[in-house]
Design an enzyme around this catalytic site. Structure first.
Site, PDB file in Angstrom:
ATOM      1  N   THR A 102      43.049  39.910  38.294  1.00 33.74           N
ATOM      2  CA  THR A 102      43.304  38.664  37.540  1.00 33.74           C
ATOM      3  C   THR A 102      42.105  37.720  37.539  1.00 33.74           C
ATOM      4  OG1 THR A 102      44.194  37.465  39.444  1.00 33.74           O
ATOM      5  CG2 THR A 102      45.759  38.784  38.133  1.00 33.74           C
ATOM      6  N   GLY A 103      40.986  38.141  38.082  1.00 38.37           N
ATOM      7  CA  GLY A 103      39.764  37.324  38.038  1.00 38.37           C
ATOM      8  C   GLY A 103      38.795  37.905  37.038  1.00 38.37           C
ATOM      9  N   ASP A 122      35.660  40.573  46.579  1.00 39.66           N
ATOM     10  CA  ASP A 122      34.740  41.625  47.047  1.00 39.66           C
ATOM     11  C   ASP A 122      33.565  40.981  47.786  1.00 39.66           C
ATOM     12  OD1 ASP A 122      33.266  44.455  45.198  1.00 39.66           O
ATOM     13  OD2 ASP A 122      33.715  44.166  47.322  1.00 39.66           O
TER      14      ASP A 122
HETATM   15  N1  APR Z   1      40.786  34.967  48.759  1.00 44.35           N
HETATM   16  C1  APR Z   1      41.847  35.179  47.937  1.00 44.35           C
HETATM   17  N2  APR Z   1      41.741  35.313  46.601  1.00 44.35           N
HETATM   18  C2  APR Z   1      40.496  35.226  46.077  1.00 44.35           C
HETATM   19  C3  APR Z   1      39.334  35.013  46.866  1.00 44.35           C
HETATM   20  C4  APR Z   1      39.527  34.883  48.264  1.00 44.35           C
HETATM   21  N3  APR Z   1      38.498  34.673  49.103  1.00 44.35           N
HETATM   22  N4  APR Z   1      38.251  34.982  46.034  1.00 44.35           N
HETATM   23  C5  APR Z   1      38.718  35.158  44.782  1.00 44.35           C
HETATM   24  N5  APR Z   1      40.064  35.296  44.797  1.00 44.35           N
HETATM   25  C6  APR Z   1      40.993  35.523  43.683  1.00 44.35           C
HETATM   26  C7  APR Z   1      40.525  35.122  42.317  1.00 44.35           C
HETATM   27  O1  APR Z   1      40.784  33.744  42.093  1.00 44.35           O
HETATM   28  C8  APR Z   1      41.403  36.012  41.435  1.00 44.35           C
HETATM   29  O2  APR Z   1      42.666  35.384  41.213  1.00 44.35           O
HETATM   30  O3  APR Z   1      41.183  36.929  43.602  1.00 44.35           O
HETATM   31  C9  APR Z   1      41.628  37.258  42.279  1.00 44.35           C
HETATM   32  C10 APR Z   1      40.843  38.497  41.822  1.00 44.35           C
HETATM   33  O4  APR Z   1      39.579  38.068  41.325  1.00 44.35           O
HETATM   34  P1  APR Z   1      38.244  38.966  41.504  1.00 44.35           P
HETATM   35  O5  APR Z   1      37.774  38.843  42.885  1.00 44.35           O
HETATM   36  O6  APR Z   1      37.343  38.550  40.390  1.00 44.35           O
HETATM   37  O7  APR Z   1      38.724  40.462  41.310  1.00 44.35           O
HETATM   38  P2  APR Z   1      39.044  41.285  39.966  1.00 44.35           P
HETATM   39  O8  APR Z   1      39.585  40.415  38.880  1.00 44.35           O
HETATM   40  O9  APR Z   1      39.879  42.447  40.445  1.00 44.35           O
HETATM   41  O10 APR Z   1      37.612  41.792  39.488  1.00 44.35           O
HETATM   42  C11 APR Z   1      36.960  42.745  40.292  1.00 44.35           C
HETATM   43  O11 APR Z   1      34.968  41.439  40.402  1.00 44.35           O
HETATM   44  O12 APR Z   1      34.087  40.699  42.355  1.00 44.35           O
HETATM   45  C12 APR Z   1      33.981  41.670  41.405  1.00 44.35           C
HETATM   46  O13 APR Z   1      33.131  43.566  42.593  1.00 44.35           O
HETATM   47  C13 APR Z   1      34.281  43.032  41.972  1.00 44.35           C
HETATM   48  O14 APR Z   1      33.567  44.117  39.983  1.00 44.35           O
HETATM   49  C14 APR Z   1      34.711  43.756  40.731  1.00 44.35           C
HETATM   50  C15 APR Z   1      35.485  42.696  39.967  1.00 44.35           C
END
Ligand code: APR
Length: 177
Positions: free
Chosen positions: A130-131, A40
């Protein structure tokens, strides 16, 4: 890492989602649609303020209480190489009364539905939930693979699953069947 399935219509790769030159990349957003960390944060940082402006408009008109988990909306891609961003809200693992898998699948299905409705045919996904949202990667893999396989049989589209690390990408391939 770069692996292809279904006659090249599914590409599993490692890299930065914001680098993808596709019709739409999918944002792992939260229900506020007002940005965050992870994918995001990267999308808003690189895509610029035009994306956030459209997200605010969506909140003000269609989703005053926030975008529900599993739903998807579309905005401009702003300064990104991708033309559009499809924002979807993944399930926070363990917080959905046993509906985690169903909601994760809905994120992929509703994002593709929206892309097809907008005549978009190349879509790149991150590993949703998964993050920060804690979905175990090995548990998500078969759910995502099955959802993507169904979507590819229903629509003439090309999908990419873009993992931030080599290990995440190869772990997906190992666990997806
Ligand atoms: N490109 C590809 N994958 C990425 C990138 C990127 N630039 N940045 C992070 N990731 C991966 C992470 O390593 C993880 O495996 O994307 C996956 C999802 O991680 P998050 O971004 O944390 O998303 P999520 O687990 O769905 O959590 C969403 O996190 O960032 C906040 O605003 C968002 O509150 C929401 C929550």
């Amino acid at each position: 890492m770069h692996e292809e399935f279904f006659d090249g219509r599914l590409i599993v790769k490692s890299g930065d989602l914001t680098d993808e030159t596709v019709d739409a990349i999918v944002n792992a957003a939260n229900s506020t649609l007002l940005g965050g960390g992870g994918v995001d944060g990267a999308i808003h940082r690189r895509g610029g303020p035009a994306i956030l402006k459209e997200c605010r408009d969506i909140r003000a008109t269609r989703y005053p209480d926030g975008l529900p988990t599993g739903e998807a909306v579309i905005t401009t891609g702003g300064n990104l190489p991708a033309r559009h961003v499809i924002h979807t809200v993944g399930p926070i693992y363990g917080m959905n009364a046993g509906r985690d898998a169903e909601l994760l699948e809905a994120c992929y299905r509703n994002s593709v539905k929206l892309a097809v409705e907008n005549d978009l045919s190349t879509i790149a996904f991150p590993s949703i939930s998964t993050g920060a949202y804690g979905y175990p990667k090995h548990e998500a893999a078969p759910i995502v693979f099955r959802a993507v396989a169904d979507l590819l049989s229903d629509h003439s589209i090309e999908l990419r699953l873009v993992f931030f690390s080599e290990s995440d990408a190869s772990s997906f391939v190992q666990h997806c069947a």
